[in-house]
Design a protein around this motif. Structure first.
Motif, PDB file in Angstrom:
ATOM      1  N   ILE A 172       0.862  -1.180   0.000  1.00 33.46           N
ATOM      2  CA  ILE A 172       0.000   0.000   0.000  1.00 33.46           C
ATOM      3  C   ILE A 172       0.895   1.225   0.000  1.00 33.46           C
ATOM      4  O   ILE A 172       1.792   1.354   0.840  1.00 33.46           O
ATOM      5  N   THR A 173       0.678   2.126  -0.934  1.00 32.22           N
ATOM      6  CA  THR A 173       1.509   3.327  -1.017  1.00 32.22           C
ATOM      7  C   THR A 173       0.835   4.480  -0.279  1.00 32.22           C
ATOM      8  O   THR A 173      -0.404   4.516  -0.140  1.00 32.22           O
ATOM      9  N   PRO A 174       1.611   5.457   0.172  1.00 34.98           N
ATOM     10  CA  PRO A 174       1.024   6.644   0.809  1.00 34.98           C
ATOM     11  C   PRO A 174       0.064   7.373  -0.121  1.00 34.98           C
ATOM     12  O   PRO A 174      -0.960   7.893   0.333  1.00 34.98           O
ATOM     13  N   ASN A 175       0.385   7.407  -1.408  1.00 31.93           N
ATOM     14  CA  ASN A 175      -0.478   8.098  -2.352  1.00 31.93           C
ATOM     15  C   ASN A 175      -1.849   7.426  -2.466  1.00 31.93           C
ATOM     16  O   ASN A 175      -2.879   8.094  -2.609  1.00 31.93           O
ATOM     17  N   GLN A 176      -1.861   6.115  -2.383  1.00 29.41           N
ATOM     18  CA  GLN A 176      -3.146   5.392  -2.400  1.00 29.41           C
ATOM     19  C   GLN A 176      -3.977   5.724  -1.170  1.00 29.41           C
ATOM     20  O   GLN A 176      -5.196   5.896  -1.264  1.00 29.41           O
ATOM     21  N   ILE A 177      -3.320   5.803  -0.023  1.00 30.34           N
ATOM     22  CA  ILE A 177      -4.031   6.167   1.206  1.00 30.34           C
ATOM     23  C   ILE A 177      -4.592   7.577   1.089  1.00 30.34           C
ATOM     24  O   ILE A 177      -5.735   7.843   1.495  1.00 30.34           O
ATOM     25  N   SER A 178      -3.807   8.487   0.509  1.00 26.92           N
ATOM     26  CA  SER A 178      -4.276   9.862   0.327  1.00 26.92           C
ATOM     27  C   SER A 178      -5.525   9.903  -0.542  1.00 26.92           C
ATOM     28  O   SER A 178      -6.480  10.624  -0.241  1.00 26.92           O
ATOM     29  N   LEU A 179      -5.529   9.137  -1.609  1.00 24.06           N
ATOM     30  CA  LEU A 179      -6.676   9.130  -2.519  1.00 24.06           C
ATOM     31  C   LEU A 179      -7.913   8.533  -1.864  1.00 24.06           C
ATOM     32  O   LEU A 179      -9.048   8.897  -2.217  1.00 24.06           O
ATOM     33  N   MET A 180      -7.716   7.634  -0.901  1.00 27.06           N
ATOM     34  CA  MET A 180      -8.860   7.055  -0.203  1.00 27.06           C
ATOM     35  C   MET A 180      -9.641   8.114   0.567  1.00 27.06           C
ATOM     36  O   MET A 180     -10.844   7.966   0.806  1.00 27.06           O
ATOM     37  N   SER A 181      -8.982   9.214   0.951  1.00 23.51           N
ATOM     38  CA  SER A 181      -9.691  10.271   1.666  1.00 23.51           C
ATOM     39  C   SER A 181     -10.776  10.879   0.785  1.00 23.51           C
ATOM     40  O   SER A 181     -11.834  11.300   1.289  1.00 23.51           O
ATOM     41  N   ILE A 182     -10.542  10.923  -0.519  1.00 25.03           N
ATOM     42  CA  ILE A 182     -11.567  11.427  -1.440  1.00 25.03           C
ATOM     43  C   ILE A 182     -12.743  10.457  -1.491  1.00 25.03           C
ATOM     44  O   ILE A 182     -13.905  10.872  -1.558  1.00 25.03           O
ATOM     45  N   VAL A 183     -12.442   9.171  -1.464  1.00 25.00           N
ATOM     46  CA  VAL A 183     -13.506   8.156  -1.480  1.00 25.00           C
ATOM     47  C   VAL A 183     -14.415   8.327  -0.267  1.00 25.00           C
ATOM     48  O   VAL A 183     -15.651   8.326  -0.384  1.00 25.00           O
ATOM     49  N   PHE A 184     -13.810   8.484   0.916  1.00 27.98           N
ATOM     50  CA  PHE A 184     -14.614   8.674   2.125  1.00 27.98           C
ATOM     51  C   PHE A 184     -15.408   9.980   2.064  1.00 27.98           C
ATOM     52  O   PHE A 184     -16.555  10.035   2.531  1.00 27.98           O
ATOM     53  N   ALA A 185     -14.816  11.022   1.494  1.00 29.87           N
ATOM     54  CA  ALA A 185     -15.528  12.294   1.372  1.00 29.87           C
ATOM     55  C   ALA A 185     -16.719  12.164   0.428  1.00 29.87           C
ATOM     56  O   ALA A 185     -17.801  12.703   0.693  1.00 29.87           O
ATOM     57  N   ALA A 186     -16.532  11.435  -0.665  1.00 31.55           N
ATOM     58  CA  ALA A 186     -17.633  11.222  -1.606  1.00 31.55           C
ATOM     59  C   ALA A 186     -18.748  10.401  -0.956  1.00 31.55           C
ATOM     60  O   ALA A 186     -19.944  10.684  -1.165  1.00 31.55           O
ATOM     61  N   LEU A 187     -18.372   9.399  -0.169  1.00 30.82           N
ATOM     62  CA  LEU A 187     -19.382   8.610   0.550  1.00 30.82           C
ATOM     63  C   LEU A 187     -20.133   9.476   1.548  1.00 30.82           C
ATOM     64  O   LEU A 187     -21.361   9.361   1.690  1.00 30.82           O
ATOM     65  N   GLY A 188     -19.402  10.351   2.249  1.00 27.91           N
ATOM     66  CA  GLY A 188     -20.048  11.251   3.197  1.00 27.91           C
ATOM     67  C   GLY A 188     -21.006  12.204   2.509  1.00 27.91           C
ATOM     68  O   GLY A 188     -22.118  12.458   3.000  1.00 27.91           O
ATOM     69  N   PHE A 189     -20.589  12.739   1.370  1.00 28.80           N
ATOM     70  CA  PHE A 189     -21.464  13.628   0.600  1.00 28.80           C
ATOM     71  C   PHE A 189     -22.722  12.891   0.151  1.00 28.80           C
ATOM     72  O   PHE A 189     -23.843  13.416   0.256  1.00 28.80           O
ATOM     73  N   ALA A 190     -22.551  11.665  -0.344  1.00 24.71           N
ATOM     74  CA  ALA A 190     -23.696  10.868  -0.801  1.00 24.71           C
ATOM     75  C   ALA A 190     -24.647  10.570   0.358  1.00 24.71           C
ATOM     76  O   ALA A 190     -25.876  10.600   0.196  1.00 24.71           O
ATOM     77  N   ALA A 191     -24.083  10.297   1.541  1.00 25.26           N
ATOM     78  CA  ALA A 191     -24.920  10.021   2.709  1.00 25.26           C
ATOM     79  C   ALA A 191     -25.750  11.244   3.082  1.00 25.26           C
ATOM     80  O   ALA A 191     -26.941  11.123   3.415  1.00 25.26           O
ATOM     81  N   MET A 192     -25.130  12.436   3.021  1.00 21.88           N
ATOM     82  CA  MET A 192     -25.879  13.649   3.366  1.00 21.88           C
ATOM     83  C   MET A 192     -26.922  13.983   2.306  1.00 21.88           C
ATOM     84  O   MET A 192     -28.002  14.491   2.626  1.00 21.88           O
ATOM     85  N   LEU A 193     -26.599  13.709   1.056  1.00 23.88           N
ATOM     86  CA  LEU A 193     -27.602  13.901   0.006  1.00 23.88           C
ATOM     87  C   LEU A 193     -28.776  12.964   0.237  1.00 23.88           C
ATOM     88  O   LEU A 193     -29.946  13.349   0.086  1.00 23.88           O
ATOM     89  N   GLY A 194     -28.481  11.727   0.630  1.00 26.18           N
ATOM     90  CA  GLY A 194     -29.548  10.786   0.964  1.00 26.18           C
ATOM     91  C   GLY A 194     -30.364  11.255   2.149  1.00 26.18           C
ATOM     92  O   GLY A 194     -31.594  11.101   2.170  1.00 26.18           O
ATOM     93  N   TYR A 195     -29.689  11.858   3.146  1.00 27.02           N
ATOM     94  CA  TYR A 195     -30.402  12.380   4.314  1.00 27.02           C
ATOM     95  C   TYR A 195     -31.371  13.483   3.913  1.00 27.02           C
ATOM     96  O   TYR A 195     -32.471  13.602   4.472  1.00 27.02           O
ATOM     97  N   HIS A 196     -30.978  14.286   2.943  1.00 23.47           N
ATOM     98  CA  HIS A 196     -31.828  15.386   2.478  1.00 23.47           C
ATOM     99  C   HIS A 196     -33.158  14.860   1.929  1.00 23.47           C
ATOM    100  O   HIS A 196     -34.213  15.483   2.117  1.00 23.47           O
ATOM    101  N   PHE A 197     -33.117  13.713   1.273  1.00 27.51           N
ATOM    102  CA  PHE A 197     -34.324  13.181   0.647  1.00 27.51           C
ATOM    103  C   PHE A 197     -35.082  12.205   1.542  1.00 27.51           C
ATOM    104  O   PHE A 197     -36.316  12.137   1.488  1.00 27.51           O
ATOM    105  N   PHE A 198     -34.358  11.450   2.379  1.00 25.85           N
ATOM    106  CA  PHE A 198     -35.009  10.394   3.151  1.00 25.85           C
ATOM    107  C   PHE A 198     -35.012  10.650   4.655  1.00 25.85           C
ATOM    108  O   PHE A 198     -35.715   9.959   5.393  1.00 25.85           O
TER     109      PHE A 198
END
Length: 228
Positions: free
Chosen positions: A33-59
């Motif tokens: 596992i490279t440090p750069n891969q770990i860094s990019l995973m932070s975007i994945v978690f942010a996108a999941l968080g954004f999607a969860a809040m968008l879901g909260y807005h509707f449901f």
């Protein structure tokens, strides 16, 4: 990933001294596992968080608030371990600066704008956008200072870890309010209050960092002038 140029460019975090944290960093370092891969995973978690809040807005499913809070903390863990694997693990790369800063500039707005979906009034989303813009500005000023020869300035009161702690706390409080029904009839909700605090604190942070750069650069110029 955190850059290679030493501790001066690293955000000071006491948690790095924790034995369990070192064990996890060592485990990651021993994997492919490279440090750069770990860094990019932070975007994945942010996108999941954004999607969860968008879901909260509707449901309006309160569990999505906790999902977002968990995503925020997971993003911060990525920020912690990418640097530890890079520096302590000896896996720094020449492009590390890109992976250190760019994912953060994406993750911050995604989380901040995402929580705007949980505000009580339409103006809450405008407030979230303002917070996201100023959050990016705080980082820009820090990087600008480094390019001008100053040390990296991570001071608050609304540096990255402070912003994320504020959002996490607000999301947990809103979850408990929805669960218990306490204080749900207030004219504004906890998310809107948190965003106001974030905006004001981020503006103060920008001002303090700008003053630091000005004083540091002008002070260095005066010293150079005295030597001539």
């Amino acid at each position: 990933m955190e850059p290679k140029n030493g501790d001066a460019s690293r955000r000071p975090l006491a948690v790095r001294k924790n034995a369990r944290v070192h064990q996890i960093a060592k485990w990651l370092n021993e994997r492919n596992i490279t440090p750069n891969q770990i860094s990019l995973m932070s975007i994945v978690f942010a996108a999941l968080g954004f999607a969860a809040m968008l879901g909260y807005h509707f449901f309006a499913s309160s569990v999505l608030l906790l999902v977002t809070a968990l995503c925020i903390q997971s993003r911060l863990l990525c920020n912690l371990f990418d640097g530890m694997v890079a520096i302590e693990g000896g896996k720094s790369t020449a492009s590390g600066e890109l992976f250190n800063d760019v994912p953060d500039r994406i993750a911050d707005p995604l989380f901040i704008i995402g929580v705007g979906f949980a505000t009580q009034h339409e103006s809450g989303m405008y407030l979230a956008w303002a917070c996201a813009l100023v959050a990016v500005l705080t980082a820009y000023i820090r990087v600008l200072g480094v390019s001008m020869g100053t040390k990296a300035d991570f001071r608050g009161p609304m540096a990255k870890q402070h912003r994320m702690a504020l959002l996490t706390g607000a999301l947990v409080v809103l979850f408990l309010q929805n669960l218990t029904g306490f204080f749900t009839d207030l004219p504004v909700n906890i998310i809107e209050l948190a965003l106001v605090v974030m905006l004001l604190g981020s503006l103060v942070t920008c001002w303090r960092r700008l003053v630091f750069i000005y004083q540091d650069v002008e002070g260095a110029a005066l010293k150079d002038g005295d030597k001539q």
